[in-house]
Structure formats: C-alpha cells, structure tokens
Design an enzyme around this catalytic site. Structure first.
Site, PDB file in Angstrom:
ATOM      1  N   ASP A 168      -4.294   2.986  -4.201  1.00 50.90           N
ATOM      2  CA  ASP A 168      -5.274   3.348  -3.192  1.00 50.90           C
ATOM      3  C   ASP A 168      -4.653   4.399  -2.278  1.00 50.90           C
ATOM      4  O   ASP A 168      -3.457   4.672  -2.377  1.00 50.90           O
ATOM      5  CB  ASP A 168      -5.781   2.121  -2.415  1.00 50.90           C
ATOM      6  CG  ASP A 168      -4.680   1.352  -1.702  1.00 50.90           C
ATOM      7  OD1 ASP A 168      -3.494   1.615  -1.970  1.00 50.90           O
ATOM      8  OD2 ASP A 168      -5.005   0.491  -0.865  1.00 50.90           O
ATOM      9  N   TYR A 203      -2.942   6.616   0.691  1.00 51.32           N
ATOM     10  CA  TYR A 203      -1.958   6.327   1.734  1.00 51.32           C
ATOM     11  C   TYR A 203      -2.700   5.931   3.013  1.00 51.32           C
ATOM     12  O   TYR A 203      -3.680   6.577   3.394  1.00 51.32           O
ATOM     13  CB  TYR A 203      -1.098   7.560   2.018  1.00 51.32           C
ATOM     14  CG  TYR A 203      -0.264   8.038   0.847  1.00 51.32           C
ATOM     15  CD1 TYR A 203       0.826   7.292   0.397  1.00 51.32           C
ATOM     16  CD2 TYR A 203      -0.543   9.241   0.215  1.00 51.32           C
ATOM     17  CE1 TYR A 203       1.597   7.732  -0.675  1.00 51.32           C
ATOM     18  CE2 TYR A 203       0.226   9.700  -0.854  1.00 51.32           C
ATOM     19  CZ  TYR A 203       1.296   8.939  -1.293  1.00 51.32           C
ATOM     20  OH  TYR A 203       2.069   9.377  -2.340  1.00 51.32           O
ATOM     21  N   PHE A 262      -1.295   9.939  -5.221  1.00 55.67           N
ATOM     22  CA  PHE A 262       0.100  10.321  -4.967  1.00 55.67           C
ATOM     23  C   PHE A 262       0.243  11.577  -4.113  1.00 55.67           C
ATOM     24  O   PHE A 262       1.325  11.838  -3.601  1.00 55.67           O
ATOM     25  CB  PHE A 262       0.888  10.475  -6.276  1.00 55.67           C
ATOM     26  CG  PHE A 262       0.995   9.210  -7.061  1.00 55.67           C
ATOM     27  CD1 PHE A 262       1.865   8.197  -6.678  1.00 55.67           C
ATOM     28  CD2 PHE A 262       0.192   9.004  -8.184  1.00 55.67           C
ATOM     29  CE1 PHE A 262       1.946   7.010  -7.392  1.00 55.67           C
ATOM     30  CE2 PHE A 262       0.272   7.815  -8.901  1.00 55.67           C
ATOM     31  CZ  PHE A 262       1.153   6.819  -8.500  1.00 55.67           C
ATOM     32  N   HIS A 277       6.476   1.730 -11.504  1.00 58.89           N
ATOM     33  CA  HIS A 277       5.894   2.572 -10.456  1.00 58.89           C
ATOM     34  C   HIS A 277       6.998   3.373  -9.768  1.00 58.89           C
ATOM     35  O   HIS A 277       8.145   2.911  -9.665  1.00 58.89           O
ATOM     36  CB  HIS A 277       5.189   1.670  -9.440  1.00 58.89           C
ATOM     37  CG  HIS A 277       4.272   2.387  -8.512  1.00 58.89           C
ATOM     38  ND1 HIS A 277       4.696   2.975  -7.343  1.00 58.89           N
ATOM     39  CD2 HIS A 277       2.932   2.613  -8.578  1.00 58.89           C
ATOM     40  CE1 HIS A 277       3.676   3.532  -6.734  1.00 58.89           C
ATOM     41  NE2 HIS A 277       2.588   3.326  -7.455  1.00 58.89           N
TER      42      HIS A 277
END
Length: 256
Positions: free
Chosen positions: A94, A96, A107, A215
């Site tokens: 989701d 930031y 990202f 991740h």
C-alpha cells in the site's frame, strides 16, 4: 464547497468532462473512463461500483479531517498507461503513509523526498549489484512506468501515519481484477512478486513467468532479496517472449 455524490476523485479537469467545481471536476458522477485509460476502464468495469463506494468513503474521511494519501490526482495514476503497453508487473502493498511521499506507483516517491524510503534504497542497491546502474538521486519511478512497468500496489490509498489502514476496504477487488485482466490479455508479461503479500497473487498468474524473492524492506532484504537479480531476470524473461528489455536506468531529474 460541496462534493458531488458518487463522484470518483478530484482529478484535474479534462476537456469535455463537464463543468468543473472546486471540489470535483465532473458535473455528474464520473465514469471510470474519465479517470483512467479507456483500456483499463473497460477491463475494470466490473469493479466500478466498488470504486465509487471507495470514493464515497474517502470523501467522508476527508470531511472528518483525515488526510488521505496519495494526493487525489494520483490515486488511480497506475492506470494512466494503456493496458496493452504493460509488460512487467511489480506488486507492492500500500502507499507510503508519509505525507508528500506516495505518487500512486508502488515503491516510488515524489522526486523531492529525501532521504529515500529504505525499501526503495534497497531496490536501488540491488539494481546496481545486478546491472551496474548507480542509484538515482530521487525516488520517482515514472520512467519505468512509461516503459510498460505497472507499479501496482494491492491497496491504492492509506490514511496519513497509519500504514495498512485501508486494507480490506475494497481496493484488493480492483487490483486483483487488474491482474486478471493482464493474464487474460496474454504476454509478453513478467510478474515481479516481492514478499508474501505480493506472492499471494501467484495463483492468479497461471503460466505468466514470475520473479519472486523476499521483500526489499530492511526487515527482509537480506533474506533473499539481495542477490536475487530481479532486473536482469525480468529482461531475460521478456527476451524469451520476443519483447524489448526494460531500460532500468532513471533520469537524473524526476519525471514529473
């Protein structure tokens, strides 16, 4: 100032969209085709009701004084490019939750953000290790999106300061439908699944080639993300499908 009932998001007015108001640019409830590329609007039409419901929820939260991220014009930004142009899918979680950071692409952050989020810094570190590309001085990944890299978060909004606050509110239905649309369209396509949340989508991908690892978060990057060579592997898989590689270099200045 009042909000039009059922309108989607307060996006910049477009020619032919109808009389604008300060709150929403559409005189009538917007159609998906008003806020995303027509190809995506057609593919995501079954979730239009969900999107309108989410818009209503977000408008109510804003009226209550909550700050919703990203900026309204960026909430559906990931669907600006044609569906047919997508050749790489990179799945995030989701946005930031820091005001001024998210820009609607997983990202990525606004080009003015310093320091970069640690997950993005780790992505740049692996990019340099993999392909020898030095880290960009900013975190705007628009140049990747412009080449057909769909930087898709599973959830498209968040309340400022509250990571994960909009999970299981309905966005997952829309983004799952987007993934299914890509699979139904067929290749060339490569999926990049970093972390468990992204890898939950693997059953939907069928025979789509995948690059999977831990991740890039600082909590997990050392457990399989570093050394995974995702960027060169993606280009190799694209070549096997007869597609041009992605130029993973980013310009020295942000894209927008």
């Amino acid at each position: 100032m009042t909000d039009d009932d059922g309108a989607l998001f307060p996006l910049p007015a477009r020619p032919g969209a109808g009389p604008a108001t300060a709150a929403y640019p559409f005189a009538a409830p917007a159609e998906l085709g008003d806020v995303m590329h027509p190809q995506w609007a057609a593919a995501l039409a079954p979730a239009a009701g969900t999107v309108h419901a989410l818009a209503g929820q977000l408008a109510e939260q804003r009226r209550e004084g909550r700050e919703i991220l990203p900026a309204p014009a960026n909430i559906l930004r990931v669907f600006e490019q044609p569906l047919d142009a997508v050749k790489v899918l990179i799945v995030g979680q989701d946005p930031y939750p820091t005001p001024g950071h998210p820009i609607g692409l997983s990202f990525a952050v606004d080009g003015s953000v310093r320091p970069l989020p640690r997950s993005l810094a780790n992505i740049y570190k692996e990019l340099q290790s993999d392909l020898g590309i030095p880290p960009a001085p900013h975190g705007d990944l628009s140049a990747w999106a412009d080449q057909g890299v769909l930087l898709l978060n599973r959830v498209l909004t968040v309340e400022a300061g509250k990571a994960g606050s909009h999970r299981r509110k309905g966005w997952e239905q829309l983004t799952e439908l987007a993934v299914r649309a890509l699979v139904d369209r067929g290749g060339p396509l490569v999926a990049v699944l970093w972390g468990r949340d992204a890898q939950d989508l693997a059953p939907l991908l069928g025979a789509v080639p995948r690059v999977e690892s831990a991740h890039p978060s600082p909590l997990s990057a050392a457990r399989g993300f570093f050394g995974s060579r995702p960027f060169s592997r993606v280009n190799e898989l694209l070549a096997l499908q007869g597609a041009a590689p992605v130029d993973w270099r980013l310009p020295s200045s942000p894209g927008r």
